[in-house]
Design an enzyme around this catalytic site. Sequence first.
Site, mmCIF file in Angstrom:
data_model
loop_
_atom_site.group_PDB
_atom_site.id
_atom_site.type_symbol
_atom_site.label_atom_id
_atom_site.label_comp_id
_atom_site.label_asym_id
_atom_site.label_seq_id
_atom_site.Cartn_x
_atom_site.Cartn_y
_atom_site.Cartn_z
ATOM 1 N N GLY A 224 61.906 62.128 60.345
ATOM 2 C CA GLY A 224 63.070 61.380 59.859
ATOM 3 C C GLY A 224 63.094 61.026 58.386
ATOM 4 O O GLY A 224 64.160 60.901 57.796
ATOM 5 N N GLU B 31 59.370 55.175 55.839
ATOM 6 C CA GLU B 31 60.023 55.354 57.145
ATOM 7 C C GLU B 31 61.526 55.506 56.965
ATOM 8 O O GLU B 31 62.109 54.963 56.015
ATOM 9 C CB GLU B 31 59.756 54.139 58.033
ATOM 10 C CG GLU B 31 58.660 54.327 59.061
ATOM 11 C CD GLU B 31 59.073 55.188 60.250
ATOM 12 O OE1 GLU B 31 59.972 56.040 60.124
ATOM 13 O OE2 GLU B 31 58.481 55.006 61.324
ATOM 14 N N ASP B 32 62.153 56.230 57.868
ATOM 15 C CA ASP B 32 63.608 56.312 57.868
ATOM 16 C C ASP B 32 64.206 55.034 58.451
ATOM 17 O O ASP B 32 65.131 54.456 57.906
ATOM 18 C CB ASP B 32 64.088 57.546 58.660
ATOM 19 C CG ASP B 32 63.450 57.657 60.044
ATOM 20 O OD1 ASP B 32 62.541 56.870 60.378
ATOM 21 O OD2 ASP B 32 63.861 58.559 60.810
ATOM 22 N N ASP C 135 62.880 50.265 64.231
ATOM 23 C CA ASP C 135 63.679 49.826 65.376
ATOM 24 C C ASP C 135 62.917 48.714 66.106
ATOM 25 O O ASP C 135 63.074 47.539 65.805
ATOM 26 C CB ASP C 135 63.946 51.054 66.249
ATOM 27 C CG ASP C 135 64.833 50.780 67.444
ATOM 28 O OD1 ASP C 135 65.577 49.798 67.414
ATOM 29 O OD2 ASP C 135 64.789 51.552 68.415
ATOM 30 N N LYS D 53 66.494 47.603 61.939
ATOM 31 C CA LYS D 53 67.361 46.942 62.938
ATOM 32 C C LYS D 53 66.691 45.617 63.297
ATOM 33 O O LYS D 53 65.893 45.575 64.243
ATOM 34 C CB LYS D 53 67.477 47.809 64.194
ATOM 35 C CG LYS D 53 68.206 49.136 64.014
ATOM 36 C CD LYS D 53 68.247 49.873 65.359
ATOM 37 C CE LYS D 53 68.791 51.258 65.245
ATOM 38 N NZ LYS D 53 68.608 52.050 66.491
ATOM 39 N N PHE E 2 72.645 52.899 67.700
ATOM 40 C CA PHE E 2 72.043 54.195 67.388
ATOM 41 C C PHE E 2 72.742 54.840 66.196
ATOM 42 O O PHE E 2 73.972 54.887 66.133
ATOM 43 C CB PHE E 2 72.129 55.104 68.615
ATOM 44 C CG PHE E 2 71.280 56.326 68.488
ATOM 45 C CD1 PHE E 2 69.897 56.243 68.597
ATOM 46 C CD2 PHE E 2 71.857 57.565 68.231
ATOM 47 C CE1 PHE E 2 69.108 57.371 68.459
ATOM 48 C CE2 PHE E 2 71.074 58.702 68.101
ATOM 49 C CZ PHE E 2 69.694 58.599 68.213
ATOM 50 N N VAL E 3 71.947 55.324 65.247
ATOM 51 C CA VAL E 3 72.516 55.954 64.047
ATOM 52 C C VAL E 3 71.945 57.365 63.850
ATOM 53 O O VAL E 3 70.834 57.659 64.300
ATOM 54 C CB VAL E 3 72.255 55.103 62.772
ATOM 55 C CG1 VAL E 3 73.064 53.826 62.793
ATOM 56 C CG2 VAL E 3 70.768 54.792 62.595
ATOM 57 N N ASP F 197 67.935 61.887 63.473
ATOM 58 C CA ASP F 197 68.437 62.885 64.419
ATOM 59 C C ASP F 197 68.925 62.282 65.727
ATOM 60 O O ASP F 197 68.607 61.145 66.075
ATOM 61 C CB ASP F 197 67.318 63.867 64.761
ATOM 62 C CG ASP F 197 66.265 63.225 65.662
ATOM 63 O OD1 ASP F 197 65.724 62.169 65.280
ATOM 64 O OD2 ASP F 197 66.006 63.760 66.756
ATOM 65 N N ARG G 255 70.466 65.851 61.277
ATOM 66 C CA ARG G 255 69.676 65.312 60.162
ATOM 67 C C ARG G 255 70.298 65.687 58.820
ATOM 68 O O ARG G 255 70.065 65.039 57.824
ATOM 69 C CB ARG G 255 68.245 65.892 60.198
ATOM 70 C CG ARG G 255 67.433 65.493 61.412
ATOM 71 C CD ARG G 255 65.990 65.918 61.199
ATOM 72 N NE ARG G 255 65.217 65.912 62.429
ATOM 73 C CZ ARG G 255 64.560 64.858 62.902
ATOM 74 N NH1 ARG G 255 64.596 63.711 62.261
ATOM 75 N NH2 ARG G 255 63.869 64.947 64.018
HETATM 76 P P1 IMP Z 1 60.276 52.124 66.459
HETATM 77 O O1 IMP Z 1 58.863 52.592 66.687
HETATM 78 O O2 IMP Z 1 60.892 51.587 67.731
HETATM 79 O O3 IMP Z 1 60.395 51.124 65.320
HETATM 80 O O4 IMP Z 1 61.136 53.385 66.145
HETATM 81 C C1 IMP Z 1 60.985 54.048 64.966
HETATM 82 C C2 IMP Z 1 61.390 55.507 65.048
HETATM 83 O O5 IMP Z 1 62.339 55.774 66.080
HETATM 84 C C3 IMP Z 1 62.065 55.862 63.760
HETATM 85 O O6 IMP Z 1 61.142 56.302 62.808
HETATM 86 C C4 IMP Z 1 63.039 56.948 64.182
HETATM 87 O O7 IMP Z 1 62.403 58.198 64.119
HETATM 88 C C5 IMP Z 1 63.389 56.594 65.607
HETATM 89 N N1 IMP Z 1 64.664 55.838 65.673
HETATM 90 C C6 IMP Z 1 64.832 54.511 65.829
HETATM 91 N N2 IMP Z 1 66.121 54.145 65.854
HETATM 92 C C7 IMP Z 1 66.815 55.299 65.679
HETATM 93 C C8 IMP Z 1 68.228 55.581 65.582
HETATM 94 O O8 IMP Z 1 69.126 54.718 65.651
HETATM 95 N N3 IMP Z 1 68.530 56.900 65.367
HETATM 96 C C9 IMP Z 1 67.611 57.901 65.270
HETATM 97 N N4 IMP Z 1 66.285 57.667 65.353
HETATM 98 C C10 IMP Z 1 65.888 56.379 65.558
HETATM 99 MG MG MG Z 2 60.829 57.902 61.800
#
Ligand code: IMP
Ligand code: MG
Length: 185
Positions: A51, A106-107, A110, A138, A159-160, A166, A172
């Site tokens: 990402g 990081e992109d 979440d 988020k 969700f984005v 992606d 992407r």
């Molecule tokens: P986390 O571990 O729950 O913080 O999730 C992080 C990873 O989940 C990010 O680096 C993204 O690759 C993916 N992710 C989280 N939210 C989204 C979204 O809204 N769209 C696409 N990928 C997401």
């Molecule tokens: Mg990521």
Amino acid sequence: MNSPDRLIIGNDEFVPLFSEEQIQQRIQELAKQISSEYKSAIPVFIGVLNGSFLFMSDLIRYLTIDCEVDFFKLSSYGDAKISSGNVKLLKELNCEVNERDIIIVEDIVDTGLSIKYIEELFTEKSPKSMKVVSLLVKPGSLKYDVKIDYIGFRIPDKFVIGYGLDYAQKYRNLRGIYVLNEKGE
Ligand code: IMP
Ligand code: MG
């Protein structure tokens, strides 16, 4: 060409959240801040694949300091829109981070699970310092106690896609960021 007004994917509609210009403007601001805070260091930017690849490439080109770059790969989502709650290391880091100033790129953050996992992984490798930059966060979804040092945009718990992010590995290459339109709920 890659900036549609809306996108229909299956039964879902995605609408623009941030334009290419808004994204670039914000990344320039982040790069300026990071450049001034790392004037006397050569930080290693470590991108979390896949990402972060576009964000990383734009961010480092706006920097006015020297830097190094590396990537590693995690998997947590598979093809779903909701985190599986598991993190796997799919590609190891090749560079030496011992005694280096590292900045994780990081992109999106979440739940914070990936960042938590990354923090533990890198703490073992004894960097001199470790910070995190994420284009999107988020805040409403955070479940883990993590500190994101540089944040591009705080967004709602939706969700984005686009600009590196992606849905089932696609979209992407959109120039802007698009959000799932949940008005039917
Ligand atoms: P986390 O571990 O729950 O913080 O999730 C992080 C990873 O989940 C990010 O680096 C993204 O690759 C993916 N992710 C989280 N939210 C989204 C979204 O809204 N769209 C696409 N990928 C997401
Ligand atoms: Mg990521």
